[in-house]
Each structure stands twice: as C-alpha cells, then as structure tokens.
Enzyme design. Structure first.
Site: not given
Ligand code: FPP
Length: 240
Positions: A27, A32, A40, A74-75, A196
């Site tokens: 997460d 970041w 994002r 959910e994403n 989650s």
């Molecule tokens: C959560 O950060 C991250 C995700 C929902 C996606 C994770 C994906 C990757 C690390 C890259 C692609 C995956 C692979 C398998 C190569 P967030 O977007 O919820 O961050 P935030 O909480 O700061 O908004």
C-alpha cells in the site's frame, strides 16, 4: 542472510517457529507519487519494480512462500486509467519474471478468478502455473482476489462436489491458497492498519506487521526488519 538483524539461532533452527510464509499488502503507491507531484500511475510503476526486487530477495533468503496483494476484487472501482496501468504493469511483469522464478526455483500461483481477464492473459497465467508446478518455493500473486470471494468460491466448489456438511479442512483445501502453508506474517505498508479483505481465512493465526513506509520506499532492509520483529513474537495459537 537477514542483514544486521541477526535471527536468534535457536529460533531459526526450530522448524515449528520458522517463518515459512510471508505476505505483503503493498500500500502507498498513490501517496508516494502525490508527494512528488506525480500521477498515481507513476507510483504504481515504481511499486512494480519494488515488487520484483522484494520477491527476489525473499526467494534468495530461503523463505518458502510469499504472497502479494497486487489487485483486489474492489480495485476495479478505481479510475479506468489507473486500473489499466496496474494491469499493464502486471502483464509486463509476467513476461519479465519467468527467468527470475526459474533461477530461484519458484512456482507461481495466481489467487483469484482469472476469467475476468482477456483470454490470452488468463491462458498465460495458467501456463505459468503449469510450467512451474514442481518447483520448491511458492509465489502467490493475488489478482482480482478477495478473501470473502475466496471462501465463497471454496464453498461453491464443495457444493458442486456434493457435500452437505463441511469441515474447516474442506474449506482450507479448496481455497486459492490451498498449496501454501498459512501465512506466518502479514506485512502492510502505507500506514493503514487493516486487512482489506486479504487472506481472511488463512490469517486466523498470522502475525500482523504494519509500517508507515510507503510501498515504493520498501526495500530489502525493510524485509529484514519485519522478519526480525516476527522472531520476537510469541505465538500461542490460543494456548498458553
Ligand atoms: C496500493 O497502493 C497498491 C495497489 C492497489 C496496486 C499494487 C500494484 C503494484 C505494486 C504494481 C503492479 C503489480 C504487479 C504484480 C507487478 P494505493 O494505490 O492504494 O496507494 P495509496 O493508498 O497511497 O493511494
């Protein structure tokens, strides 16, 4: 192997206490990127590089199984551009990582319903699973995964088999995670302190570790810190 945080020998050699399975909720990619004035999606592309590095480090460190939450059921609610970016990073990773898994003797499993993906991607995922099934270590990539969905999927499979009464073992052996031991340690980056919908059934006795480090800043030293903390925990599984 784990940097300057030395694992106490007695613990490391005690099979029952050894960390066999570590899981990550990656997460903080979006925050970041925002902190740097970037979109994002940029955070996700850096996050994907970190993902690859951490998988390799865990594999090299002798951890038996690693599970990562790459994309939840959910994403899909996120803006289309962001969803498309995450999925395209995932597809790039699939063509990129095969050699790295082979070198490290890693079998791959995709947790979740593959039928939502375009057929060529779903077929590629199945092929990668089949080609690696006899390897020693395990990498579970949760894509289109939800812990509740996993339990419902398992129960439906049991109904199809004609069961009218089920046991805990029946559910465990029909989950997407059926080939892995239960996770010993679940790590969540990005300062949120919840699961989650990740590994709901499997996490009954997992140790939980939350860190404010955002996923793109997570590195090998961060893994060492989690593992070191794990070996300080006393696991009682409801006993004394
Ligand atoms: C959560 O950060 C991250 C995700 C929902 C996606 C994770 C994906 C990757 C690390 C890259 C692609 C995956 C692979 C398998 C190569 P967030 O977007 O919820 O961050 P935030 O909480 O700061 O908004």
């Amino acid at each position: 192997m784990f940097g300057k945080n030395k694992i106490p020998k007695a613990v490391e050699t005690n099979k029952e206490k050894r960390l066999q399975h570590i899981a990550f909720i990656m997460d903080g990619n979006g925050r970041w990127a925002k902190k740097r004035g970037m979109p994002r999606t940029y955070g996700h592309s850096v996050g994907a590089k970190v993902f690859k590095k951490i998988i390799e480090y865990c594999g090299d460190s002798g951890i038996k199984a690693v599970t990562v939450y790459a994309f939840s059921t959910e994403n899909w609610k996120r803006p289309k551009e962001e969803v498309d970016t995450i999925l395209s990073l995932f597809v790039d990773y699939l063509s990129d990582a095969e050699e790295s898994w082979k070198e490290r003797n890693i079998q791959v499993h995709f947790l979740g319903d593959k039928s939502v993906f375009p057929p060529e991607i779903a077929e590629r995922m199945v092929k990668l699973e089949q080609d690696s099934f006899d390897r020693e270590k395990i990498l579970n990539i949760a894509v289109n995964y939800g812990g509740r969905d996993d339990i419902v999927h398992a129960v439906n499979a049991l109904i199809k088999e004609g069961k009218t009464e089920i046991t805990e073992d029946d559910i465990t052996s029909h989950l997407y995670t059926k080939d892995s031991p239960a996770p010993d340690l679940i790590v969540r980056t990005g300062a949120e302190t919840r699961l989650s919908n990740f590994l709901l059934w499997d996490s009954a006795y997992s140790e939980l570790y939350f860190t404010s480090t955002l996923w793109p800043d997570f590195d090998e030293k961060s893994v060492d810190e989690c593992v070191f903390e794990f070996y300080k925990r006393k696991r009682r599984y409801g006993g004394v």
